[in-house]
Design a protein around this motif. Structure first.
Motif, short mmCIF file in Angstrom:
data_model
loop_
_atom_site.label_atom_id
_atom_site.label_comp_id
_atom_site.label_asym_id
_atom_site.label_seq_id
_atom_site.Cartn_x
_atom_site.Cartn_y
_atom_site.Cartn_z
N LYS A 100 88.93 6.00 -88.49
CA LYS A 100 88.26 5.83 -89.79
C LYS A 100 86.93 5.11 -89.62
CE LYS A 100 88.87 3.64 -94.32
NZ LYS A 100 89.81 2.93 -95.21
N GLY A 101 86.85 4.21 -88.64
CA GLY A 101 85.67 3.40 -88.38
C GLY A 101 86.10 2.14 -87.64
N PRO A 128 94.65 7.21 -91.02
CA PRO A 128 93.37 6.65 -90.58
C PRO A 128 93.59 5.37 -89.78
CG PRO A 128 93.71 6.20 -92.90
CD PRO A 128 94.88 7.02 -92.46
N VAL A 129 92.78 5.15 -88.77
CA VAL A 129 92.99 4.02 -87.85
C VAL A 129 91.69 3.23 -87.69
CG1 VAL A 129 93.52 3.40 -85.46
CG2 VAL A 129 94.82 5.21 -86.59
N GLY A 316 91.35 8.85 -77.14
CA GLY A 316 92.19 9.31 -78.23
C GLY A 316 93.57 8.68 -78.24
N ILE A 317 94.06 8.29 -77.06
CA ILE A 317 95.42 7.77 -76.98
C ILE A 317 95.55 6.44 -77.72
CG2 ILE A 317 95.18 6.51 -74.79
CD1 ILE A 317 98.19 8.61 -75.95
N MET A 318 94.47 5.65 -77.74
CA MET A 318 94.55 4.37 -78.46
C MET A 318 94.64 4.61 -79.97
SD MET A 318 90.67 2.87 -78.11
CE MET A 318 89.42 3.26 -79.35
N ILE A 319 94.00 5.67 -80.46
CA ILE A 319 94.10 6.00 -81.87
C ILE A 319 95.51 6.50 -82.20
CG2 ILE A 319 93.14 7.40 -83.73
CD1 ILE A 319 91.22 5.30 -82.50
N ALA A 320 96.07 7.28 -81.30
CA ALA A 320 97.45 7.75 -81.49
C ALA A 320 98.42 6.58 -81.46
CB ALA A 320 97.80 8.76 -80.40
N THR A 346 87.67 -5.48 -88.16
CA THR A 346 89.00 -5.62 -87.57
C THR A 346 89.98 -6.28 -88.53
OG1 THR A 346 87.83 -6.00 -85.48
CG2 THR A 346 90.19 -6.42 -85.49
N ASP A 347 89.51 -7.26 -89.29
CA ASP A 347 90.40 -8.00 -90.19
C ASP A 347 90.57 -7.34 -91.55
OD1 ASP A 347 87.80 -8.49 -90.89
OD2 ASP A 347 87.91 -10.68 -90.76
N GLN A 348 90.06 -6.11 -91.70
CA GLN A 348 90.25 -5.39 -92.96
C GLN A 348 91.49 -4.49 -92.94
OE1 GLN A 348 86.08 -3.73 -93.23
NE2 GLN A 348 86.28 -4.37 -95.34
N MET A 349 92.06 -4.26 -91.77
CA MET A 349 93.24 -3.38 -91.68
C MET A 349 94.50 -4.22 -91.73
SD MET A 349 94.23 -0.54 -88.80
CE MET A 349 95.73 0.42 -88.98
N LEU A 350 95.43 -3.81 -92.57
CA LEU A 350 96.72 -4.50 -92.67
C LEU A 350 97.60 -4.10 -91.50
CD1 LEU A 350 98.70 -6.31 -94.19
CD2 LEU A 350 99.41 -4.29 -95.50
#
Length: 355
Positions: A100-101, A128-129, A316-320, A346-350
C-alpha cells in the motif's frame, strides 16, 4: 493443523518482487480470529521469491514513470515464475497481498492494479501491507529475533523502531540513507547495477584515508542532506583524483553515516532495555554497517540480527509474510478501499499479531 498460503506483490521503488509464503498454524485461524487472541504460525516456508530490478544508466536515478513502465512490462513474467517456483496452483492460494505504501506513486499504483486484478480473477481476499512493517516481519521470521530494536535503512526510509514501546524512536529529518548513498554514487558516476549502494560499499573497502565530514545527530534523529552537500563540494573542488580518491570518499561517507545510525540505535536499546538489534531494508545488506553494529552490540552484551540480499532488498515475499499475518487475524479490504499512498508511516499500521 491449518495451512495458509499468501502471494505478495511489491513495487514501491525500482524493484518488482512477487513471492509466495506458506504458514502453518495449530488451529484454523480464520475461524478463530478476534481482537483478544494472538495467532502465531508454528512453521513458515518461503515457496518462491522472484524479483526484477530497473537499473537506469550511470549518473541517473530512476524516475517514477520509467519505473512504473518497467513494472508493467515484466510483471506477468515475474508472476508466472513465482507461481511456477512455488509449485502451487491458483486455487491453493488463500490471499493476495500488495504494498500500500510508502513508496513512489506511479510504481505503487502499477503493481496495485495487478494485485486487484488477480484478486478478482482468482476470487481471493485482498490485503494491503505497510512496506516498512513487511521489512520488519520478514527480518523477524528469517533471523528468529523476538522483540528487537529495529534499524530500518533503505532508499526511502531511515528509522529506529521498537515494538515494545510501539513507537518510532528516531528517523531521518530529510533524506533517507539509501537515497544519500545513491545520490553520491551518481556524483561519482558509479553503475546502478546491481545497486549504487553496493558499488559504494565495494569502493569503500579499498579506502584507507578518512576524510572528516559533518556529523549530524539531533537527539534521536539524523540528517544526511548536509553531509551529502559537503562531500559533493569536495568532489567538485578537487583539482584531480590525487586530492581525494573515490575510494577514500566512499569509505569516509560510509563510516560517518553508519556511526550516526549506530549511535541512535544504541540509545534506543538503552531506553527499552533490549539486547537484540534487527537491521532491515536494502542498506541493511551492507557488511560494514553490520560489522559496526556488532561492535556496539558486543559491548552491550547484545546480539545483531541481519539478513542477506534475498530478504533485505525489497521483495515480494516480505509483503506476503506480513499480509499473511494480517489476514490470519481477520484483516482484508474490499476492492473499493484498496488504494495506495506514498506516505504510510510504520506506526500507522495496526499490528494485531504481536504480543
Amino acid at each position: 493443523m491449518f495451512k495458509l498460503i499468501a502471494i505478495g506483490f511489491e513495487g514501491s521503488a525500482n524493484k518488482l518482487g512477487i513471492g509466495i509464503v506458506e504458514h502453518t498454524y495449530e488451529v484454523d485461524v480464520l475461524k478463530n480470529s478476534d481482537d483478544t487472541k494472538i495467532f502465531e504460525p508454528i512453521d513458515i516456508k518461503v515457496l518462491s521469491n522472484v524479483r526484477d530490478t530497473y537499473n537506469p544508466p550511470p549518473g541517473q536515478g530512476f524516475l517514477p514513470k520509467d519505473t512504473a513502465k518497467h513494472h508493467r512490462d515484466c510483471v506477468i513474467k515475474v508472476l508466472k515464475k513465482a507461481i511456477s517456483d512455488a509449485n502451487v496452483s491458483v486455487t491453493e492460494i488463500d490471499a493476495v497481498c500488495y504494498t500500500k505504501g510508502p513508496g513512489m506513486g506511479a510504481p505503487l499504483q502499477s503493481v496495485a492494479v495487478v494485485a486487484r486484478t488477480v484478486a478478482q480473477l482468482w476470487k481471493k481476499p485482498l490485503i494491503p501491507v505497510n512496506h516498512c512493517v513487511a521489512h520488519i516481519e520478514m527480518g523477524r521470521a528469517i533471523t528468529g529475533a523476538i522483540d528487537p530494536v529495529v534499524l530500518y535503512v533503505s532508499g526511502g526510509n531511515t528509522q529506529v523502531i521498537a515494538y515494545s514501546e510501539k513507537r518510532i524512536f528516531g528517523e531521518t529529518l530529510d533524506i533517507a540513507i539509501g537515497n544519500c548513498l545513491d545520490r553520491f554514487a551518481r556524483i561519482l558516476m558509479l553503475s546502478n547495477d546491481p545497486s549504487p549502494g553496493y558499488n559504494i560499499e565495494q569502493m569503500a573497502k579499498k579506502g584507507r584515508n578518512y576524510i572528516e565530514l559533518p556529523y549530524s545527530v539531533k537527539g534521536m534523529d539524523v540528517s544526511f542532506s548536509g553531509i551529502l552537500s559537503f562531500i559533493e563540494q569536495i568532489v567538485k573542488k578537487s583539482k584531480s583524483l590525487d586530492d581525494y580518491s573515490p575510494e577514500d570518499l566512499c569509505f569516509s561517507l560510509q563510516e560517518t553515516l553508519f556511526a550516526m545510525l549506530v549511535e541512535i540505535t544504541e540509545r534506543a536499546m538503552a531506553h527499552v532495555g533490549s539486547r537484540e538489534v534487527l537491521i532491515v531494508g536494502g542498506v541493511g545488506c551492507n557488511e560494514r554497517l553490520q560489522e559496526m553494529m556488532e561492535i556496539m552490540a558486543k559491548e552491550r552484551n547484545a546480539k545483531v540480527f541481519a539478513t542477506d540480499e534475498r530478504f533485505c532488498i525489497d521483495n515480494g515475499i516480505m509483503i506476503a509474510q506480513a499480509g499473511a499475518l494480517a489476514y490470519a487475524h481477520g484483516y482484508q479490504v474490499p476492492i473499493s478501499e484498496s488504494w495506495v499512498t506514498q506516505r504510510y508511516r510504520t506506526d500507522q499500521m495496526l499490528v494485531k499479531w504481536r504480543h
